[in-house]
Design a protein around this motif. Structure first.
Motif, PDB file in Angstrom:
ATOM      1  N   ARG A  99      18.327 -94.582  40.428  1.00 54.54           N
ATOM      2  CA  ARG A  99      17.327 -93.544  40.126  1.00 54.54           C
ATOM      3  C   ARG A  99      17.665 -92.237  40.838  1.00 54.54           C
ATOM      4  O   ARG A  99      17.579 -91.157  40.249  1.00 54.54           O
ATOM      5  CB  ARG A  99      15.937 -94.016  40.546  1.00 54.54           C
ATOM      6  CG  ARG A  99      14.861 -92.927  40.401  1.00 54.54           C
ATOM      7  CD  ARG A  99      13.482 -93.469  40.607  1.00 54.54           C
ATOM      8  NE  ARG A  99      12.491 -92.408  40.663  1.00 54.54           N
ATOM      9  CZ  ARG A  99      11.992 -91.788  39.599  1.00 54.54           C
ATOM     10  NH1 ARG A  99      12.410 -92.104  38.393  1.00 54.54           N
ATOM     11  NH2 ARG A  99      11.077 -90.838  39.734  1.00 54.54           N
ATOM     12  N   LEU A 102      18.360 -88.450  39.380  1.00 58.68           N
ATOM     13  CA  LEU A 102      17.608 -87.264  39.766  1.00 58.68           C
ATOM     14  C   LEU A 102      18.515 -86.160  40.300  1.00 58.68           C
ATOM     15  O   LEU A 102      18.187 -84.969  40.194  1.00 58.68           O
ATOM     16  CB  LEU A 102      16.566 -87.628  40.820  1.00 58.68           C
ATOM     17  CG  LEU A 102      15.425 -88.527  40.332  1.00 58.68           C
ATOM     18  CD1 LEU A 102      14.515 -88.914  41.491  1.00 58.68           C
ATOM     19  CD2 LEU A 102      14.630 -87.851  39.235  1.00 58.68           C
ATOM     20  N   THR A 155      19.395 -84.381  37.285  1.00 56.60           N
ATOM     21  CA  THR A 155      18.267 -83.958  36.459  1.00 56.60           C
ATOM     22  C   THR A 155      17.163 -83.393  37.337  1.00 56.60           C
ATOM     23  O   THR A 155      16.354 -84.134  37.887  1.00 56.60           O
ATOM     24  CB  THR A 155      17.711 -85.170  35.656  1.00 56.60           C
ATOM     25  OG1 THR A 155      18.782 -85.809  34.973  1.00 56.60           O
ATOM     26  CG2 THR A 155      16.662 -84.707  34.652  1.00 56.60           C
ATOM     27  N   VAL A 213      13.676 -82.006  38.490  1.00 60.51           N
ATOM     28  CA  VAL A 213      12.335 -82.276  37.988  1.00 60.51           C
ATOM     29  C   VAL A 213      11.655 -80.958  37.626  1.00 60.51           C
ATOM     30  O   VAL A 213      11.588 -80.033  38.432  1.00 60.51           O
ATOM     31  CB  VAL A 213      11.502 -83.035  39.034  1.00 60.51           C
ATOM     32  CG1 VAL A 213      10.086 -83.267  38.526  1.00 60.51           C
ATOM     33  CG2 VAL A 213      12.162 -84.366  39.372  1.00 60.51           C
ATOM     34  N   ASP A 250       6.100 -93.503  34.254  1.00 56.02           N
ATOM     35  CA  ASP A 250       6.530 -93.351  35.639  1.00 56.02           C
ATOM     36  C   ASP A 250       7.365 -94.511  36.162  1.00 56.02           C
ATOM     37  O   ASP A 250       7.896 -94.460  37.258  1.00 56.02           O
ATOM     38  CB  ASP A 250       5.324 -93.123  36.567  1.00 56.02           C
ATOM     39  CG  ASP A 250       4.286 -94.236  36.452  1.00 56.02           C
ATOM     40  OD1 ASP A 250       4.626 -95.313  35.939  1.00 56.02           O
ATOM     41  OD2 ASP A 250       3.147 -94.011  36.874  1.00 56.02           O
ATOM     42  N   ASP A 303       9.901 -95.556  34.166  1.00 57.10           N
ATOM     43  CA  ASP A 303      11.079 -95.384  33.309  1.00 57.10           C
ATOM     44  C   ASP A 303      11.073 -96.331  32.113  1.00 57.10           C
ATOM     45  O   ASP A 303      12.122 -96.611  31.528  1.00 57.10           O
ATOM     46  CB  ASP A 303      12.380 -95.562  34.104  1.00 57.10           C
ATOM     47  CG  ASP A 303      12.571 -94.468  35.145  1.00 57.10           C
ATOM     48  OD1 ASP A 303      12.060 -93.351  34.924  1.00 57.10           O
ATOM     49  OD2 ASP A 303      13.225 -94.711  36.161  1.00 57.10           O
ATOM     50  N   LYS A 351       3.993 -88.198  36.485  1.00 57.97           N
ATOM     51  CA  LYS A 351       5.399 -87.971  36.200  1.00 57.97           C
ATOM     52  C   LYS A 351       5.778 -88.662  34.889  1.00 57.97           C
ATOM     53  O   LYS A 351       5.238 -89.707  34.552  1.00 57.97           O
ATOM     54  CB  LYS A 351       6.275 -88.518  37.333  1.00 57.97           C
ATOM     55  CG  LYS A 351       5.962 -87.914  38.698  1.00 57.97           C
ATOM     56  CD  LYS A 351       6.769 -88.581  39.799  1.00 57.97           C
ATOM     57  CE  LYS A 351       6.384 -88.044  41.164  1.00 57.97           C
ATOM     58  NZ  LYS A 351       7.131 -88.700  42.263  1.00 57.97           N
ATOM     59  N   GLY A 368       9.350 -88.890  31.865  1.00 57.77           N
ATOM     60  CA  GLY A 368      10.678 -88.460  31.471  1.00 57.77           C
ATOM     61  C   GLY A 368      10.761 -88.325  29.969  1.00 57.77           C
ATOM     62  O   GLY A 368       9.986 -88.931  29.225  1.00 57.77           O
ATOM     63  N   ILE A 376      18.467 -86.442  29.400  1.00 58.97           N
ATOM     64  CA  ILE A 376      17.203 -86.839  30.010  1.00 58.97           C
ATOM     65  C   ILE A 376      16.623 -85.671  30.784  1.00 58.97           C
ATOM     66  O   ILE A 376      17.338 -85.030  31.557  1.00 58.97           O
ATOM     67  CB  ILE A 376      17.396 -88.050  30.947  1.00 58.97           C
ATOM     68  CG1 ILE A 376      18.000 -89.231  30.196  1.00 58.97           C
ATOM     69  CG2 ILE A 376      16.062 -88.454  31.587  1.00 58.97           C
ATOM     70  CD1 ILE A 376      18.312 -90.428  31.066  1.00 58.97           C
ATOM     71  N   GLU A 377      15.360 -85.388  30.577  1.00 62.27           N
ATOM     72  CA  GLU A 377      14.631 -84.371  31.342  1.00 62.27           C
ATOM     73  C   GLU A 377      13.494 -85.062  32.071  1.00 62.27           C
ATOM     74  O   GLU A 377      12.797 -85.909  31.517  1.00 62.27           O
ATOM     75  CB  GLU A 377      14.069 -83.283  30.419  1.00 62.27           C
ATOM     76  CG  GLU A 377      15.118 -82.467  29.681  1.00 62.27           C
ATOM     77  CD  GLU A 377      15.843 -81.483  30.589  1.00 62.27           C
ATOM     78  OE1 GLU A 377      15.276 -81.115  31.625  1.00 62.27           O
ATOM     79  OE2 GLU A 377      16.981 -81.107  30.251  1.00 62.27           O
ATOM     80  N   GLN A 378      13.311 -84.701  33.355  1.00 63.13           N
ATOM     81  CA  GLN A 378      12.247 -85.265  34.179  1.00 63.13           C
ATOM     82  C   GLN A 378      11.164 -84.220  34.417  1.00 63.13           C
ATOM     83  O   GLN A 378      11.478 -83.070  34.717  1.00 63.13           O
ATOM     84  CB  GLN A 378      12.798 -85.751  35.522  1.00 63.13           C
ATOM     85  CG  GLN A 378      13.849 -86.842  35.401  1.00 63.13           C
ATOM     86  CD  GLN A 378      13.279 -88.189  35.037  1.00 63.13           C
ATOM     87  OE1 GLN A 378      12.063 -88.388  35.080  1.00 63.13           O
ATOM     88  NE2 GLN A 378      14.143 -89.130  34.704  1.00 63.13           N
ATOM     89  N   THR A 434       7.064 -83.354  36.083  1.00 59.06           N
ATOM     90  CA  THR A 434       5.847 -83.642  36.822  1.00 59.06           C
ATOM     91  C   THR A 434       4.771 -82.676  36.329  1.00 59.06           C
ATOM     92  O   THR A 434       5.008 -81.474  36.251  1.00 59.06           O
ATOM     93  CB  THR A 434       6.032 -83.449  38.335  1.00 59.06           C
ATOM     94  OG1 THR A 434       7.014 -84.360  38.807  1.00 59.06           O
ATOM     95  CG2 THR A 434       4.726 -83.728  39.074  1.00 59.06           C
TER      96      THR A 434
END
Length: 311
Positions: A155, A159, A162, A164, A265, A267, A293, A295, A306-308, A310
């Protein structure tokens, strides 16, 4: 037939507690006004140091003294055990007891964390056991929900690549809040017709829209696509209506089989849509609350972005 089931014991990882960690724990605990607070700060410090040592061994750049747990003023007033990871964010390192099957998470650390690691401290044997981690926590976490420390590494690597996107900063209109690569709808699309088509309610008040070009490589054969995020905050509470769209940028229709997936959250897939040859866009809608949160995956054949986020 044999099944290989993951249990709390099978995912645990035991590490030594270093002399340096013990020195920090003693120093910080002696600054506290009560015995209960001294014990809490000592355990928090040992948990943070253990996770820090583990992540350094795995090649991550950490800032041990950069978190709130290393700030004497914050440490005295709050129950924090955060570890700052350079370029990623803060990881909360929560000490737990061997007999616990449910773990309490302090309310003050439920936001602004990239994950939560639960650490069992055995000071007599100078050992600490990483019981597992979870990407996002509630005030009570069941031990059976924890994921292996190895999954934490995966993870964190994700990150690193990617950043946040802080949608709450979009909502408050802070200067510099728009993450790199995100643009206004007007500047993103090549023609007014495409820009208008990308949203179905251009006159609705208090709606924020941003878009980003999504690069899926040669799979798109030169046909650019964009991910559009539309936010509609509630006037009465902290809920936010979120609309996600994948739209063509320089042509009328999407290629078929483009997937738009929302991850929760943990995944896990929450919502998904897939384009057909006649689709001018695909979209998904859901409601979230401030602090949550999620994705977003845009995928075609073997390529994905992939975009994360919050909220």
């Amino acid at each position: 037939m044999t099944y290989n089931l993951m249990t709390p014991e099978s995912i645990a990882l035991t590490l030594p507690i270093t002399s340096r960690a013990i020195q920090f724990a003693q120093q910080f605990s002696q600054q506290q006004p009560t015995l209960a607070k001294q014990e809490r700060v000592s355990l928090n410090t040992l948990a943070v140091c253990t996770v820090n040592n583990y992540l350094e061994m795995m090649g991550f750049a950490t800032n041990l003294s950069g978190g709130d747990s290393w700030n004497p003023i914050v440490r005295m007033g709050a129950n924090v055990a955060d570890l700052e990871l350079n370029g990623i964010g803060k990881l909360e390192c929560i000490p737990v007891k061997p007999e616990d099957t449910e773990y309490a998470v302090p309310a003050e650390v439920l936001l602004d964390r990239v994950g939560y690691v639960f650490v069992e401290i055995n000071l007599a044997d100078r050992e600490a056991t990483l019981r597992g981690f979870i990407p996002q926590a509630s005030t009570i976490v069941n031990r059976n929900r924890l994921r292996a420390p190895e999954d934490l590494i995966d993870r964190l690597h994700g990150l690193m690549d990617t950043p946040v996107v802080r949608l709450d900063r979009w909502l408050t209109g802070l200067e510099g809040a728009i993450t790199k690569g995100w643009q206004s709808i007007e500047s993103l699309f090549t023609t007014p017709e495409l820009a208008f088509r990308s949203v179905s309610s251009p006159t609705r008040p208090a709606v924020i829209r941003r878009g980003k070009i999504i690069d899926l490589g040669i799979q798109l054969l030169g046909n650019q696509i964009a991910l559009v995020v539309e936010l509609s905050p509630s006037e009465n509470d902290d809920r936010v209506q979120i609309r996600l769209q994948v739209c063509p940028v320089n042509q009328a229709y999407l290629l078929p089989n483009i997937q738009l997936i929302v991850l929760d959250d943990t995944d896990s897939t929450f919502l998904e849509a897939q384009s057909r040859a006649t689709d001018s866009l695909i979209q998904l809608e859901f409601t979230g609350t401030i602090g949550e949160k999620f994705g977003v995956v845009v995928k075609l054949e073997g390529a994905e972005v992939i975009e994360q986020f919050t909220i």
